[in-house]
Design an enzyme around this catalytic site. Sequence first.
Site, PDB file in Angstrom:
ATOM      1  N   GLY A  32       0.784  -1.231   0.000  1.00 22.92           N
ATOM      2  CA  GLY A  32       0.000   0.000   0.000  1.00 22.92           C
ATOM      3  C   GLY A  32       0.818   1.285   0.000  1.00 22.92           C
ATOM      4  CG  HIS A  33      -1.367   4.936   0.325  1.00 22.15           C
ATOM      5  ND1 HIS A  33      -1.287   5.728   1.433  1.00 22.15           N
ATOM      6  CD2 HIS A  33      -2.592   4.357   0.360  1.00 22.15           C
ATOM      7  CE1 HIS A  33      -2.410   5.657   2.109  1.00 22.15           C
ATOM      8  NE2 HIS A  33      -3.218   4.815   1.471  1.00 22.15           N
ATOM      9  CG  HIS A  34       2.146   7.345   2.352  1.00 21.68           C
ATOM     10  ND1 HIS A  34       0.961   7.513   1.682  1.00 21.68           N
ATOM     11  CD2 HIS A  34       2.867   8.464   2.130  1.00 21.68           C
ATOM     12  CE1 HIS A  34       0.942   8.675   1.086  1.00 21.68           C
ATOM     13  NE2 HIS A  34       2.098   9.285   1.336  1.00 21.68           N
ATOM     14  CG  ASN A  35       2.580  -0.358   2.875  1.00 19.11           C
ATOM     15  OD1 ASN A  35       2.351  -1.521   2.574  1.00 19.11           O
ATOM     16  ND2 ASN A  35       1.623   0.430   3.342  1.00 19.11           N
ATOM     17  CD  GLN A  59      -1.093   6.696   6.199  1.00 19.60           C
ATOM     18  OE1 GLN A  59      -2.255   6.291   6.167  1.00 19.60           O
ATOM     19  NE2 GLN A  59      -0.775   7.932   6.486  1.00 19.60           N
TER      20      GLN A  59
END
Length: 226
Positions: free
Chosen positions: A141-144, A161
């Site tokens: 996912g985004h910002h992982n 996140q």
Amino acid sequence: VSGWALYGCRTSYALEVAETIWRRGEDLALLVDNLPADHEAELDGTLAAAGVPLRASAELRDGDFSLDVAVPLITPGHRFALEAEARSFGFASFPALLDPTATLARTARVEDGSILNAAVVVAGAAHLGRFVHVNRSCSVGHHNRIGDFASLGPGCVLAGQVTVGRGAFLGAGAVCAPRVTVGANAIVGAGAVVVGDVPPGAVVVGNPAQLLPGKEGGYGGTRVPE
Ligand SMILES: CC(C)(COP(=O)(O)OP(=O)(O)OC[C@H]1O[C@@H](n2cnc3c(N)ncnc32)[C@H](O)[C@@H]1OP(=O)(O)O)[C@@H](O)C(=O)NCCC(=O)NCCS
């Protein structure tokens, strides 16, 4: 000399990493066998039949060390040990190896040594550290933030996140809810749904994921040192 070497080839997963190299249209130039002859692990038959030169680590030649190296072991602690071992013999180039069917957001970053298998999707601003392994069809996912030497099993789904610690192992089909943290060297069982933070070195299974009492990470009985 150009192309790739697989360092630590007597693991069945080596064939998968070979397939990624071949899908990229690149040359798998060398299989490095780092195990003693009497070790129980066998070279995968399909890989053996592919006709790639095979050399024991004690018999490496000068020209071998200009090859790019991938370490095709899914156990984080083993990948950690084999990076050091490969460097000690003289290998120096460990670029990230991305399957051509993987989709990486423009704003995502993947550090050296990491391997992304087929159909992986990595969303915006995600950061994958060194020697991360992402297996088939994972959604990152985004910002992982995926720590060095972490392994994500096939089909994992990580919401936005999510943080995965150094050397952690997520089994096939594990799901992480938004913003959870999986601690260093923790193990998330196949199919688990992680809705809260997982402490470092813990083993969790089920939906919702819960601690397996009496069990300890890292995966395969080996930890990645801090
Ligand atoms: C979590 C895991 C590491 C535990 O392995 P282990 O330490 O050998 O544990 P055991 O097999 O002894 O199981 C212990 C208990 O947990 C349960 N359990 C194990 N894995 C489970 C899972 N994924 N989901 C739910 N329960 C699970 C077992 O049924 C057993 O329950 P019981 O004590 O009531 O009989 C392992 O089962 C697992 O899920 N590995 C992931 C492998 C994977 O996906 N690899 C991808 C490779 S590409």
